[in-house]
Design an enzyme around this catalytic site. Structure first.
Site, short mmCIF file in Angstrom:
data_model
loop_
_atom_site.label_atom_id
_atom_site.label_comp_id
_atom_site.label_asym_id
_atom_site.label_seq_id
_atom_site.Cartn_x
_atom_site.Cartn_y
_atom_site.Cartn_z
CB SER A 133 22.44 -26.90 -23.25
OG SER A 133 23.07 -26.70 -24.49
CG ASP A 135 30.95 -29.34 -25.38
OD1 ASP A 135 30.74 -28.45 -26.23
OD2 ASP A 135 30.26 -29.45 -24.33
CG HIS A 163 27.78 -26.95 -23.76
ND1 HIS A 163 27.70 -28.02 -24.61
CD2 HIS A 163 26.51 -26.56 -23.54
CE1 HIS A 163 26.43 -28.28 -24.91
NE2 HIS A 163 25.68 -27.40 -24.27
#
Ligand code: NAG
Ligand code: NAG
Ligand code: NAG
Ligand code: NAG
Length: 446
Positions: A183, A414, A417
């Site tokens: 990702s 998060d 990312h």
């Protein structure tokens, strides 16, 4: 799918043939250090197709960021970095013959400078409608925007790495750029799609296409295609009839065949190998169709060897430039991304990713026949503790965090990312800048 893959035209077939005929000779010349051949058309090296965009620094994109974005006051860190201005003034130098800049310009070593005047961010958040919710930090309510305005200034590279949207578009013309990985590579794919989309004059002539697991951005007027294939281990993860999951260390997923013939291939793997317990994606390892036991490191090494062998046997280096992106750092535990609004300025970061795995990557790349450019973005990204979505992300229902969740950053933030616009835009600028240099300059040395 076929309609998306324009067949090679007659002239490019001839060119492909000519370049592959020359490739042996070219490689020989390169390894002998005879880089003088670069300018000549008979020795059209793969990077030659990218080199013509090497020119003046990206002009400000004229979208009035200064008005839109309230630049936060400079902090001490920015001040320090800004003291060092030597490369920023004046016109860009003329293209430097290959080889000449060796040793001075390491694109991955440098400093972050606050630069809202020189075109950062490369696009506004609102200009990228297809941006995924997970990293659309503004849309998810992130109040500060300073993290969008930092530019990476490599040491000793002049303005050679200052690309904007227009140059990116020109580099992508008649090209297929393909990302394969987890990702974080998707994050990078999406960033490049946003950069290109925002730069295209007629945006109705672009598409986001989902095709059997691949995500593809196309700019039709430029015949430019940027694709992402999800493969977090690079090797094949297979779910068996009994629902057990096997990680096959000697096999690659079939979809990899679809990346063949790309002009640029960008691989990564890393994070998924460190997952343990419930987060681990596989139940057992397999080799030669048999279950095997080995340490994580050994498995990682075998997987990379399988990948390296595939590249060496299937990629034609006269046509395709191959990159491996180094590990994207997380900011969890000790240096935590929550509430951070500026980069780490004193350069002390605790590396979280096992060094042994990094060495395995570097060793495997070095042993390959195919020149692989190592996009060594780990260190520059480690400094960007401010650039993660943190709590401005989405929950499992795909909604921005609610008030209650916002209050539990330990559970919901998060810190892996990256917000877009943001850090992955810089990875792409460095990727495109690397395309304009011969692979030997940036191949792992030593
Ligand atoms: C990657 O970059 C870091 C920081 O500039 C440097 O210390 C390291 O040696 C580089 N690694 C490789 C393999 O070039
Ligand atoms: C379009 O781009 C592809 C690479 O993605 C290239 O092979 C093809 O020749 C290009 N088509 C034209 C008409 O230039
Ligand atoms: C995070 O920032 C918010 C807003 O500035 C502040 O109210 C809160 O106390 C901060 N939390 C921590 C743990 O620093
Ligand atoms: C570097 O800065 C961080 C905060 O930004 C601080 O916690 C740390 O102590 C500093 N380290 C040094 C060596 O100055």
């Amino acid at each position: 799918m076929d309609s998306l893959r324009p067949a090679l035209s007659m002239s490019s077939k001839k060119q492909a043939l000519a370049t592959s005929l020359c490739s042996l000779a070219c490689l020989f010349l390169l390894s002998a250090g005879l880089l003088l051949a670069v300018g000549s058309h008979q020795f059209q090296a793969p990077w030659g197709r990218f080199a013509r965009v090497q020119k003046a620094p990206a002009p400000p994109l004229g979208r009035g960021h200064h008005d839109v974005v309230a630049a936060p006051a400079r902090d001490a860190g920015a001040g320090d970095l800004d003291g060092d201005q030597e490369e920023d003034a004046g016109p860009a130098p003329a293209p430097v013959p290959a080889g000449e800049e060796d040793g001075e310009c390491d694109m991955f070593d440098g400093a972050w400078v606050r630069d809202d005047a020189a075109g950062y961010p490369l696009y506004e958040a609102a200009e990228c409608p297809f941006q995924s919710d997970q990293v659309a930090c503004r849309r998810n309510g992130r109040p500060d925007s300073g993290y969008e305005q930092w530019r990476w200034r490599p040491r000793g590279c002049g303005s050679r790495t200052r690309l904007g949207g227009a140059e990116s578009l020109e580099l992508c013309q008649d090209k297929r750029l393909v990302f394969v990985g987890d990702s974080l590579n998707r994050n990078m794919w999406e960033s490049l799609a946003c950069i290109l989309y925002a730069a295209v004059p007629d945006r109705s002539r672009t598409r986001i296409i989902e095709d059997a697991g691949a995500e593809i951005f196309r700019a039709m007027d430029y015949n430019c295609s940027v694709e992402f294939y999800w493969s977090p281990f690079l090797v094949k993860l297979e779910t068996k009839d009994d629902q057990s999951r096997a990680l096959k260390l000697d096999q690659l997923p079939a979809m990899l065949q679809r990346t063949m013939g790309a002009d640029v291939l960008v691989f990564n793997t890393g994070h998924w190998w460190t997952h343990t317990g419930k987060l681990r994606a596989w139940d057992h390892l397999e080799r030669d169709g048999k279950m095997v036991e080995m340490t994580g490191e050994e498995a990682f090494n075998r997987a990379l060897r399988t990948w390296a062998r595939w590249v060496d046997h299937n990629v034609d280096p006269s046509r395709t430039r191959v990159f491996f992106r180094s590990v994207s750092p997380e900011h969890k535990s000790v240096s935590w991304c929550y509430n951070q609004t500026s980069p780490i300025s004193n350069g002390t970061v605790a590396p979280w990713f096992p060094k042994s795995l990094v060495s395995i990557v570097e060793r495997n790349i070095k042993s390959m026949r195919t020149p692989v450019t190592y996009l060594n973005i780990t260190h520059l990204s480690e400094l960007r503790i401010d650039a993660h979505p943190s709590v401005y992300t989405i929950n499992q229902e795909g909604k921005p965090l609610n008030t209650e969740q916002l209050q539990q950053p330990i559970k919901y933030a998060d810190c892996s990312h990256w917000c877009l616009p943001g850090l992955p835009d810089t990875w792409n600028v460095l990727l495109l800048a690397s395309l304009m240099r011969p692979p030997t300059n940036v191949h792992l040395l030593g």
